[in-house]
Design a protein around this motif. Structure first.
Motif, short mmCIF file in Angstrom:
data_model
loop_
_atom_site.label_atom_id
_atom_site.label_comp_id
_atom_site.label_asym_id
_atom_site.label_seq_id
_atom_site.Cartn_x
_atom_site.Cartn_y
_atom_site.Cartn_z
N PHE A 117 0.79 -1.23 0.00
CA PHE A 117 0.00 0.00 0.00
C PHE A 117 0.83 1.28 0.00
CE2 PHE A 117 -2.72 -3.02 2.60
CZ PHE A 117 -3.54 -3.36 1.55
N GLY A 118 2.15 1.16 0.26
CA GLY A 118 2.96 2.36 0.41
C GLY A 118 2.82 2.93 1.81
N ALA A 119 3.54 4.04 2.07
CA ALA A 119 3.48 4.67 3.40
C ALA A 119 4.19 6.02 3.35
CB ALA A 119 4.13 3.78 4.46
N VAL A 120 3.76 6.90 4.25
CA VAL A 120 4.46 8.16 4.48
C VAL A 120 5.39 7.93 5.66
CG1 VAL A 120 4.25 10.60 5.10
CG2 VAL A 120 2.57 9.55 3.57
N MET A 121 6.70 7.97 5.42
CA MET A 121 7.69 7.63 6.44
C MET A 121 8.72 8.76 6.59
SD MET A 121 8.25 3.60 5.47
CE MET A 121 8.84 3.96 3.82
N SER A 122 8.24 9.99 6.47
CA SER A 122 9.14 11.14 6.46
C SER A 122 9.21 11.86 7.80
CB SER A 122 8.70 12.13 5.37
OG SER A 122 7.33 12.49 5.53
N THR A 123 8.77 11.21 8.87
CA THR A 123 8.75 11.86 10.19
C THR A 123 9.97 11.46 11.02
OG1 THR A 123 7.43 10.03 11.08
CG2 THR A 123 6.22 11.94 10.21
N GLY A 124 10.24 12.26 12.06
CA GLY A 124 11.33 11.95 12.99
C GLY A 124 12.71 12.29 12.44
N ASN A 125 13.72 11.92 13.21
CA ASN A 125 15.10 12.20 12.82
C ASN A 125 15.70 11.12 11.92
OD1 ASN A 125 15.24 14.61 14.29
ND2 ASN A 125 15.80 13.53 16.17
N ASP A 126 14.95 10.06 11.69
CA ASP A 126 15.44 8.97 10.83
C ASP A 126 14.40 8.66 9.75
OD1 ASP A 126 17.85 8.48 12.38
OD2 ASP A 126 16.51 7.67 13.92
N PRO A 127 14.13 9.62 8.88
CA PRO A 127 13.08 9.44 7.88
C PRO A 127 13.44 8.40 6.84
CG PRO A 127 14.30 11.44 7.41
CD PRO A 127 14.81 10.92 8.74
N CYS A 128 12.41 7.70 6.35
CA CYS A 128 12.61 6.67 5.33
C CYS A 128 11.90 7.02 4.02
CB CYS A 128 12.13 5.32 5.84
SG CYS A 128 13.02 4.72 7.30
N GLY A 129 11.52 8.28 3.87
CA GLY A 129 10.94 8.72 2.62
C GLY A 129 9.44 8.46 2.52
N ILE A 130 8.92 8.69 1.33
CA ILE A 130 7.51 8.47 1.03
C ILE A 130 7.41 7.44 -0.09
CG2 ILE A 130 5.37 9.53 0.17
CD1 ILE A 130 6.34 12.18 1.37
N VAL A 131 6.59 6.42 0.12
CA VAL A 131 6.47 5.33 -0.83
C VAL A 131 5.06 5.29 -1.41
CG1 VAL A 131 6.53 2.81 -1.13
CG2 VAL A 131 8.21 3.92 0.34
N ARG A 132 4.97 5.34 -2.72
CA ARG A 132 3.68 5.13 -3.40
C ARG A 132 3.49 3.64 -3.60
NH1 ARG A 132 3.01 8.13 -8.84
NH2 ARG A 132 0.96 7.14 -8.65
N GLY A 133 2.47 3.09 -2.98
CA GLY A 133 2.24 1.66 -3.08
C GLY A 133 1.55 1.27 -4.37
N PRO A 134 1.83 0.08 -4.90
CA PRO A 134 1.20 -0.37 -6.14
C PRO A 134 -0.26 -0.75 -6.00
CG PRO A 134 2.62 -2.08 -5.27
CD PRO A 134 2.85 -0.88 -4.42
N VAL A 135 -0.72 -1.02 -4.76
CA VAL A 135 -2.09 -1.46 -4.55
C VAL A 135 -2.90 -0.35 -3.89
CG1 VAL A 135 -3.60 -3.16 -3.45
CG2 VAL A 135 -1.35 -3.86 -4.33
N GLN A 136 -3.99 0.02 -4.52
CA GLN A 136 -4.89 1.02 -3.95
C GLN A 136 -6.32 0.50 -4.01
OE1 GLN A 136 -3.68 3.55 -2.35
NE2 GLN A 136 -1.59 3.12 -3.04
N ILE A 137 -7.11 0.84 -2.99
CA ILE A 137 -8.49 0.38 -2.88
C ILE A 137 -9.39 1.59 -2.68
CG2 ILE A 137 -10.10 -1.12 -1.63
CD1 ILE A 137 -7.72 -2.73 -0.65
N SER A 138 -10.52 1.60 -3.37
CA SER A 138 -11.48 2.68 -3.21
C SER A 138 -12.33 2.47 -1.96
CB SER A 138 -12.40 2.76 -4.44
OG SER A 138 -13.25 1.61 -4.47
N PHE A 139 -13.10 3.49 -1.57
CA PHE A 139 -14.14 3.30 -0.56
C PHE A 139 -15.11 2.24 -1.09
CE2 PHE A 139 -14.57 7.24 2.35
CZ PHE A 139 -13.19 7.34 2.47
#
Length: 287
Positions: A117-139
């Motif tokens: 699904f990806g993730a936003v991982m740009s927080t804190g002092n050890d950020p891991c970037g932002i990942v766009r996941g290949p799988v997305q689901i609608s409401f």
């Protein structure tokens, strides 16, 4: 494991009986609805949570199938652990972009939900970037308007000693949908899988299994009887795809059977599938 080489779309159809599939905190935790149409809603976040929970149970303690988004540790702690695992310094701002990418790749390799699904991982002092996941689901949206029923219940155990003086029971409320059939559409991008997360064929098969079983280990009195009824998958024979997603989703039509005014079971509906696919697209019925 090699990343997937085909684009996919999918449609999952599920129902609820005498339960609350997704409470709305802004409405006293009553079932979510579209205020204009009264159609029931289930958020993508809710569906992804159930998929994560199944994978965690099914792949418990197996490497590469950890779940990032769960309440065991703070996310920033997990980001720091990624830096430690790849031998990079932690706790310092102004990270080298190469170190951030290496930490991101470590997270993608070891956490199924980020790979998916990806993730936003740009927080804190050890950020891991932002990942766009290949799988997305609608409401997910109910096929017909839902009727929300507020049930009064009683509880014999009192919450405080003071309340025991007023009697032996307390009154409470429980919101349910007597019956609702829901549909959610999803997307799987081979391009993002190949370029970023390395989402593999093994991951894809696990995703289908998790969707089919996402309610089987998520039972509760509040959610009533929930069941995945159908999972249709459209497989393209290329990375970028062979037909627009909306054309494929329109191939699946759900309607009430003749004579049914208020549906109260899955058997009150009829699913019509146009199996004449565009060139380069294969329809698979997983459930």
């Amino acid at each position: 494991m090699e990343p997937i080489k085909n684009r996919y779309e999918f449609t999952v159809i599920f129902d609820v009986e005498n339960g609350n599939p997704n409470g709305d905190p802004d409405a006293g935790n009553m079932p979510r609805i579209d205020p204009e149409t009264s159609a029931g809603l289930v958020t993508d976040v809710c569906l992804k949570r159930k998929i994560r929970n199944f994978v965690e149970i099914f792949k418990e303690d197996e490497p590469y199938y950890n779940i990032l988004v769960k309440p065991d540790k703070a996310l920033n702690t997990k980001f720091t652990e990624a830096y430690e695992a790849i031998g990079e310094k932690t706790g310092q701002k102004g990270k080298n972009p190469e170190a951030v990418r290496a930490a991101r790749d470590y997270i993608c390799q070891n956490y199924f939900d980020v790979r998916t699904f990806g993730a936003v991982m740009s927080t804190g002092n050890d950020p891991c970037g932002i990942v766009r996941g290949p799988v997305q689901i609608s409401f997910a949206k109910s096929v017909d308007p839902i009727f929300t029923q507020d049930i009064t219940i009683t509880r014999q155990a009192r919450t405080t000693e003071d309340k025991r003086d007023t009697g032996e029971t307390e009154m409470g409320r429980k919101s349910i949908v007597p019956y609702g059939l829901y549909r959610a559409d999803g997307y799987v991008s081979a391009m993002l899988a190949q370029k970023i997360t390395k989402f593999s064929e093994e991951d894809l098969e696990l995703l289908w299994k998790a969707i089919i079983n996402m309610f089987e280990h998520d039972r509760s009195a509040a959610r009533g009887k929930m069941c995945v009824r159908k999972l249709y998958v459209f497989k393209h024979d290329s990375v970028l795809g062979n037909a627009p997603a909306n054309v494929l989703f329109d191939k699946i039509v759900i309607g009430k059977k003749d004579g049914v005014e208020v549906p109260r079971s899955f058997n009150d509906y009829e699913i019509t599938v146009d199996k004449n696919m565009p060139e380069g697209v294969e329809l698979q019925e997983k459930a």
